[in-house]
Scaffold this active site. Structure first.
Site, short mmCIF file in Angstrom:
data_model
loop_
_atom_site.label_atom_id
_atom_site.label_comp_id
_atom_site.label_asym_id
_atom_site.label_seq_id
_atom_site.Cartn_x
_atom_site.Cartn_y
_atom_site.Cartn_z
N GLN A 46 50.94 33.81 43.64
CA GLN A 46 51.86 34.79 42.96
C GLN A 46 52.61 35.87 43.92
OE1 GLN A 46 50.37 36.16 39.34
NE2 GLN A 46 49.38 34.38 38.79
N ASP B 184 47.04 36.09 43.42
CA ASP B 184 47.00 36.19 41.82
C ASP B 184 47.53 37.66 41.63
OD1 ASP B 184 46.83 35.41 39.41
OD2 ASP B 184 44.48 35.21 39.58
N HIS B 185 48.11 37.78 40.38
CA HIS B 185 48.36 39.17 39.56
C HIS B 185 48.98 40.16 40.49
CE1 HIS B 185 45.22 38.37 36.29
NE2 HIS B 185 46.12 37.37 36.45
N ASP C 253 45.98 43.65 39.20
CA ASP C 253 44.84 44.02 39.47
C ASP C 253 44.34 42.93 40.48
OD1 ASP C 253 44.61 41.67 38.15
OD2 ASP C 253 42.92 42.36 36.55
N GLN D 242 38.43 36.99 37.90
CA GLN D 242 38.72 35.73 37.39
C GLN D 242 38.74 34.67 38.42
OE1 GLN D 242 42.28 35.70 35.26
NE2 GLN D 242 43.49 35.45 36.83
N ARG E 250 46.51 44.87 34.25
CA ARG E 250 46.31 43.60 34.47
C ARG E 250 47.05 43.26 35.25
NH1 ARG E 250 46.11 38.34 32.63
NH2 ARG E 250 44.01 37.31 33.21
N GLY F 60 48.05 39.72 29.44
CA GLY F 60 46.68 39.93 29.07
C GLY F 60 45.86 38.64 29.45
N GLU G 27 50.84 42.77 26.46
CA GLU G 27 50.98 43.98 25.81
C GLU G 27 52.11 44.31 26.04
OE1 GLU G 27 46.60 45.79 26.86
OE2 GLU G 27 48.32 46.68 27.70
N TYR H 188 45.72 52.73 30.36
CA TYR H 188 45.82 51.52 29.43
C TYR H 188 44.56 50.51 29.08
CZ TYR H 188 50.47 53.61 29.37
OH TYR H 188 51.25 54.35 29.02
N ALA I 181 41.35 45.14 26.23
CA ALA I 181 42.53 44.17 26.41
C ALA I 181 43.44 44.37 24.99
CB ALA I 181 42.31 42.74 26.65
N TYR J 299 44.44 46.50 21.99
CA TYR J 299 44.06 47.54 20.91
C TYR J 299 42.42 47.56 21.31
CZ TYR J 299 48.39 46.71 18.64
OH TYR J 299 49.50 46.17 18.32
N ASP K 112 39.88 47.44 19.71
CA ASP K 112 39.37 46.96 18.41
C ASP K 112 38.29 46.09 18.19
OD1 ASP K 112 40.83 44.77 19.55
OD2 ASP K 112 42.37 44.75 18.14
N GLU L 269 34.86 46.61 23.57
CA GLU L 269 35.86 48.00 23.97
C GLU L 269 35.46 49.00 23.30
OE1 GLU L 269 39.88 45.07 23.73
OE2 GLU L 269 38.99 45.10 21.88
N TYR M 142 44.41 26.98 28.76
CA TYR M 142 45.04 28.29 28.97
C TYR M 142 46.35 28.39 28.15
CZ TYR M 142 48.32 27.19 32.78
OH TYR M 142 49.11 26.45 33.48
N THR N 19 48.08 34.06 24.12
CA THR N 19 48.88 34.87 24.97
C THR N 19 50.35 33.75 25.36
OG1 THR N 19 47.56 33.91 26.86
CG2 THR N 19 47.30 36.28 26.37
#
Length: 478
Positions: free
Chosen positions: A100, A167-168, A187, A192, A252, A271, A277, A287, A293, A295, A297, A333, A367, A372
């Site tokens: 990337q 990556d990322h 990140d 991963q 992320r 995500g 997000e 964040y 990841a 909320y 929750d 979380e 994936y 996502t």
């Protein structure tokens, strides 16, 4: 902590409670995405055969400017005819076929007439690196545009030695109304795939000694804020007593970054298996990633820290931390005690722990079937003389996996979302970036050269409809 930041976080936390109860988007089915055809627009491909196009801007000359991540080319395109000219090719750009990396960020100086500067970021070899697996660096650089020769010259490296991997990378660069550079740096894919056992740095910030030595390894997973000369703004937030280029942490793969007309900064972020997000970026905010990841929750995600696993031969089960191999430390979380957490305005999408991440419809490319959508950028629609009715306070977010562009409605202050993310322009394309014409009635969209996308029947294809293209969508007023 700053009282202003406390007030903003309190407001966002209150908004989160409303969002969870009313505006938490439920994943759409392939058949629902298939209906997002947008008949009110005419489609025309005005340029094709681009090599990994990445960034798209409307230039101060009323032409379209875009970049190729693979080649380092900066191109100028006539928005009507599609005629194209290579203005410049950034030398020594590194782009791995499976990476990337490459030419990433791209922005004009806001006062381009008097300060004809173009800012870029990209991947370059790092002569100081001793790691064969991580031989590169990211550099933020300024060029001067020479109108007489119609090219770029006088390169100045504003910030070098930033982290780089395959990556990322994120790599969105914008200049704010405060005349500061804002830059997203991912990140680097730690915890991963190829970097499974490398510790994630998204929650870490530099010591003063590291900063003095220009050791920026903790800049992974951040939004940076720089003066236009690359120096550290005096009013940047302090993290653990150190003021650095870091503006926010806990990210992320934030590939989208855009200012609103009232000066707020919105961001789109990819995500893991769930919880892409849409964020409102707040000075000093955290964040949550990799501990949270979406909320906070305990829903569909837990932080599995593979760098702390004793057995470095185990495999990631790709279950978003809900299920892991024996010996991998996992935290919920709700167990995370980090300060200044800022919840997202919206997620795409949040699911329960019972969600099936192994949908056979996608075969080996599971994936693609995850909730996502892989948001690839973000654009605040500002209207114009021919503005599209009902699009006030709209954020446009392209998707790589779903072959759509999401239209997200926000309140007039751009502080919260009003409704679900509405998908548009469904096709077998990976949408990379989007802008609107100054009149507001035409959208220009970049597509990826290659990659996977979900078809209308839910299966996966790598046969793209318009690979490496610039597409023009013209609104047909009713």
């Amino acid at each position: 902590m700053n009282k202003h930041l406390l007030a903003k976080i309190a407001l966002l936390s209150a908004v989160q409670l409303v969002t969870l109860s009313a505006f938490a988007d439920v994943p759409l089915t392939p058949s629902q995405f298939a209906k997002a055809k947008s008949e009110n627009f005419d489609k025309k491909v005005i340029l094709s055969n681009l090599n990994k196009p990445h960034a798209l801007l409307w230039g101060p000359d009323n032409q379209i400017w875009l970049t190729e991540r693979a080649t380092g080319k900066i191109l100028r395109v006539n928005p009507e005819s599609g005629s194209v000219k290579t203005v410049f090719q950034v030398p020594e750009i590194v782009n791995d076929a499976d990476g990337q990396n490459g030419l990433l960020g791209f922005a004009f100086h806001p006062d381009f007439k008097n300060n004809p500067y173009i800012y870029i970021s990209g991947t370059f070899k790092n002569p100081k690196s001793t790691d064969k697996e991580l031989p590169n660096q990211t550099i933020i650089r300024r060029y001067t545009y020479n109108k007489s020769t119609d090219t770029l010259e006088k390169p100045v490296d504003l910030l070098a030695g930033l982290p780089s991997s395959k990556d990322h990378q994120s790599g969105r660069l914008v200049i704010g109304p405060d005349q500061k550079i804002y830059y997203t740096i991912g990140d680097q894919g730690r915890n991963q795939l190829a970097y499974l056992f490398l510790p994630n740095q998204a929650q870490h910030t530099p010591t003063q000694q590291e900063l003095n030595g220009k050791d920026y390894h903790t800049y992974m997973g951040k939004v940076l804020r720089l003066n236009l000369d690359g120096s550290i703004p005096k009013d940047n937030p302090s993290f653990n007593g150190v003021v650095s280029h870091i503006y926010t942490l806990g990210h992320r793969n934030p590939q989208g970054l855009a200012f609103t007309p009232n000066g707020k900064l919105l961001q789109s972020e990819q995500g893991p298996n769930s919880d892409d997000e849409i964020n409102l970026i707040v000075k000093g905010g955290n964040y949550g990633w990799p501990n949270v990841a979406g909320y906070k929750d305990d829903s569909g995600y837990a932080y599995a820290n593979y760098s702390a696993a004793a057995n470095k031969s185990i495999k990631d089960l790709a279950q978003n931390g809900v299920k892991v191999a024996a010996g991998v430390p996992v935290t919920k979380e709700s167990e995370w005690t980090g300060k200044n957490f800022v919840p997202p305005l919206k997620t795409l999408y949040t699911v329960q722990d019972t969600y099936n991440y192994n949908d056979p419809t996608c075969g080996e490319m599971t994936y693609i079937c995850w909730p996502t959508v892989a948001p690839s950028s973000a654009y605040v629609y500002k209207g114009g003389k021919k503005a599209i009715t009902g699009w006030e306070n709209t954020l446009l977010v392209p998707s790589l996996k779903r072959g759509v562009i999401f239209r997200i409605k926000l309140d007039p202050t751009y502080s919260t979302t009003y409704d679900d993310a509405v998908p548009m322009f469904k096709s077998n394309n990976r949408y990379r970036d989007v802008i609107a014409s100054p009149d507001g009635n035409v959208l220009y969209v970049l597509t990826d050269t290659a990659g996977n996308v979900q078809k209308d029947d839910g299966s996966v294809t790598n046969t793209l409809e318009n690979p490496g293209s610039l597409i023009k969508f013209t609104y047909k007023a009713k």
